[in-house]
Design an enzyme around this catalytic site. Structure first.
Site, PDB file in Angstrom:
ATOM      1  N   ASP A 112       6.292 -22.330  34.107  1.00 14.51           N
ATOM      2  CA  ASP A 112       5.054 -22.908  33.557  1.00 14.51           C
ATOM      3  C   ASP A 112       5.323 -23.686  32.271  1.00 14.51           C
ATOM      4  OD1 ASP A 112       4.736 -20.858  31.264  1.00 14.51           O
ATOM      5  OD2 ASP A 112       4.901 -19.605  33.038  1.00 14.51           O
ATOM      6  N   CYS A 167      18.495 -18.393  38.921  1.00 18.92           N
ATOM      7  CA  CYS A 167      19.052 -17.959  37.624  1.00 18.92           C
ATOM      8  C   CYS A 167      20.236 -17.015  37.810  1.00 18.92           C
ATOM      9  CB  CYS A 167      17.967 -17.334  36.764  1.00 18.92           C
ATOM     10  SG  CYS A 167      17.334 -15.770  37.386  1.00 18.92           S
ATOM     11  N   ASP A 187      11.564 -14.344  32.057  1.00 17.95           N
ATOM     12  CA  ASP A 187      10.195 -14.829  32.293  1.00 17.95           C
ATOM     13  C   ASP A 187      10.058 -15.202  33.767  1.00 17.95           C
ATOM     14  OD1 ASP A 187       7.594 -15.472  31.740  1.00 17.95           O
ATOM     15  OD2 ASP A 187       8.030 -17.449  30.920  1.00 17.95           O
TER      16      ASP A 187
HETATM   17  C1  SAM Z   1       5.666 -18.982  36.141  1.00 17.77           C
HETATM   18  S1  SAM Z   1       6.915 -18.114  35.317  1.00 17.77           S
HETATM   19  C2  SAM Z   1       6.178 -16.974  34.259  1.00 17.77           C
HETATM   20  C3  SAM Z   1       5.783 -15.621  34.748  1.00 17.77           C
HETATM   21  C4  SAM Z   1       4.439 -15.203  34.242  1.00 17.77           C
HETATM   22  N1  SAM Z   1       4.244 -15.415  32.863  1.00 17.77           N
HETATM   23  C5  SAM Z   1       3.971 -13.876  34.748  1.00 17.77           C
HETATM   24  O1  SAM Z   1       2.837 -13.559  34.563  1.00 17.77           O
HETATM   25  O2  SAM Z   1       4.708 -13.145  35.402  1.00 17.77           O
HETATM   26  C6  SAM Z   1       7.773 -17.255  36.583  1.00 17.77           C
HETATM   27  C7  SAM Z   1       8.768 -18.168  37.301  1.00 17.77           C
HETATM   28  O3  SAM Z   1       9.922 -17.429  37.740  1.00 17.77           O
HETATM   29  C8  SAM Z   1      10.509 -18.230  38.750  1.00 17.77           C
HETATM   30  N2  SAM Z   1      11.579 -17.481  39.439  1.00 17.77           N
HETATM   31  C9  SAM Z   1      11.432 -16.400  40.254  1.00 17.77           C
HETATM   32  N3  SAM Z   1      12.642 -15.992  40.700  1.00 17.77           N
HETATM   33  C10 SAM Z   1      13.566 -16.833  40.143  1.00 17.77           C
HETATM   34  C11 SAM Z   1      14.998 -16.926  40.231  1.00 17.77           C
HETATM   35  N4  SAM Z   1      15.717 -16.085  40.995  1.00 17.77           N
HETATM   36  N5  SAM Z   1      15.621 -17.889  39.499  1.00 17.77           N
HETATM   37  C12 SAM Z   1      14.909 -18.749  38.728  1.00 17.77           C
HETATM   38  N6  SAM Z   1      13.556 -18.726  38.632  1.00 17.77           N
HETATM   39  C13 SAM Z   1      12.894 -17.773  39.329  1.00 17.77           C
HETATM   40  C14 SAM Z   1       9.318 -18.622  39.604  1.00 17.77           C
HETATM   41  O4  SAM Z   1       9.561 -19.758  40.391  1.00 17.77           O
HETATM   42  C15 SAM Z   1       8.226 -18.861  38.533  1.00 17.77           C
HETATM   43  O5  SAM Z   1       8.018 -20.213  38.267  1.00 17.77           O
END
Ligand code: SAM
Length: 273
Positions: A112, A167, A187
Site C-alpha cells: 500500500d 520477499c 508488513d
Molecule cells: C498491503 S500490505 C500491508 C498489510 C496491512 N497493513 C495489514 O493490515 O495486514 C501487505 C502486502 O504483503 C504482500 N505480500 C504477501 N506475501 C508476500 C511475499 N511473500 N513477498 C512479498 N510481498 C508479500 C501483499 O501482496 C500485500 O500487498
C-alpha cells in the site's frame, strides 16, 4: 392488524433478545459491507462505492469507499488499510521512539506504500521494499494516494527501491551476499503469500522471521504488526514462534486502536536477546 412494534416485541421474545437490543438488518447488494474482526465478529462498514476490483495472480484486490474511513484496501476479503489509518503506520514504525536517520531499512510486503512514504520522511539512508504484487501497488498509487504520496509512482527514488518479487527469495539473495539492515519491517498480509509450497502457515511465518534476523545487523530490529488484542490465541502463537527462534530474541509490544479495523491492534518490536 399487527403493529410493527408488537411484531418486533414478539420476535424479540422468541429470539430471546435482551431488552433494549435492536435487531440488526443484514443488507444485501452488489458492494461488500461486512468484514470480520480478528476475533471473528462481523463488522458492518458504511461502504457506498466499489472503487476498484481485480484479481491478480496472487489475490483478490478491492478498493472500497467508506463514508467515514475513506478508501479502504481489501485483499482476499480482509481489510488491510484505509485512508483513516495513519496511526497504524505510526505505531508499526514506533514514530518518535525509533530514529531512522541514515539507517538502512528493508520492508517485506508493504504494497500500500504507506510505510515507505512515512519512513522516507525520517531521512533514512536507504529503504528497499520487497512486494510480490505489482497490481496492489498500481491500485494503491491511484486510489490511496493520500496514504502513499507519490512513492509508488516509480520503482525507485533518491534513497529507495521497490522490488517486485517474493520477499523470501530476495532475503535468500541478501543472506548469500551478507547484506545487512538496521531495520526489517514485516508488513505482509496476515497470511503471507508463499512462493514455495510449505506446510503450516506458522512454518512459513517462522521462515520469514528466521530470514529477517539473518539480514539484520546485530543491534537491528524487526518490527511488525501482530493481530487484534482480542485475538489472544493468535498473539500467543506468534509469541511462541518468537520463543523458538535461535539465536534467542526479546520483544516489546505496542498497541493502537485502528479506525478501519474498528479494534485495537498489537504490534511487535523484536531484537536479539
Ligand atoms: C498491503 S500490505 C500491508 C498489510 C496491512 N497493513 C495489514 O493490515 O495486514 C501487505 C502486502 O504483503 C504482500 N505480500 C504477501 N506475501 C508476500 C511475499 N511473500 N513477498 C512479498 N510481498 C508479500 C501483499 O501482496 C500485500 O500487498
Amino acid at each position: 392488524m399487527l403493529s410493527s412494534k408488537r411484531l418486533e416485541n414478539i420476535l424479540a421474545k422468541k429470539l430471546k433478545v435482551n431488552s433494549g437490543q435492536v435487531l440488526p438488518t443484514l443488507k444485501r447488494g452488489d458492494v461488500a459491507r461486512y468484514f470480520p474482526s480478528s476475533d471473528e465478529r462481523i463488522i458492518e462498514y458504511d461502504i457506498d462505492a466499489m472503487v476498484f476490483e481485480e484479481r491478480s495472480p496472487f489475490q483478490k484486490i478491492q478498493i472500497l469507499h467508506s463514508k467515514t474511513l475513506g478508501n479502504m484496501l481489501v485483499l482476499d476479503e480482509l481489510q488491510n488499510i484505509a485512508e483513516s489509518d495513519l496511526i497504524y503506520t505510526e505505531t508499526l514504525m514506533c514514530r518518535g521512539t525509533e530514529n531512522y536517520e541514515d539507517k538502512e531499512i528493508c520492508i517485506l510486503g508493504g504494497g500500500d506504500g504507506a510505510l515507505l512514504y512515512e519512513l522516507l520522511k525520517e531521512n533514512p539512508k536507504y529503504v528497499v521494499m520487497l512486494e510480490i504484487d505489482e497490481l496492489v501497488m498500481q491500485a494503491c498509487n491511484k486510489y490511496l494516494n493520500t496514504i502513499c504520496g507519490g512513492v509508488l509512482e516509480k520503482r525507485n527514488g533518491k534513497n529507495y527501491d521497490i522490488i517486485v518479487g517474493d520477499c523470501v527469495q530476495y532475503m535468500k539473495k541478501y543472506i548469500s551476499e551478507h547484506r545487512k539492515f538496521d531495520y526489517v519491517f514485516g508488513d505482509l498480509t496476515d497470511i503471507p503469500i508463499s512462493g514455495t509450497p510449505v506446510g503450516e502457515i506458522w512454518d512459513f511465518i517462522r521462515t520469514i522471521l528466521e530470514s529477517s534476523f539473518k539480514i539484520l545487523k546485530s543491534d537491528g530490529k524487526f518490527l511488525t504488526h501482530g493481530n487484534g488484542t482480542a485475538c489472544t490465541e493468535s498473539l500467543e502463537l506468534f509469541e511462541d514462534q518468537l520463543r523458538t527462534l535461535r539465536p534467542k530474541v526479546k520483544f516489546t509490544t505496542s498497541k493502537a486502536f485502528v479506525p478501519s479495523f474498528m479494534e485495537e491492534w498489537q504490534f511487535y518490536q523484536v531484537s536479539l536477546a
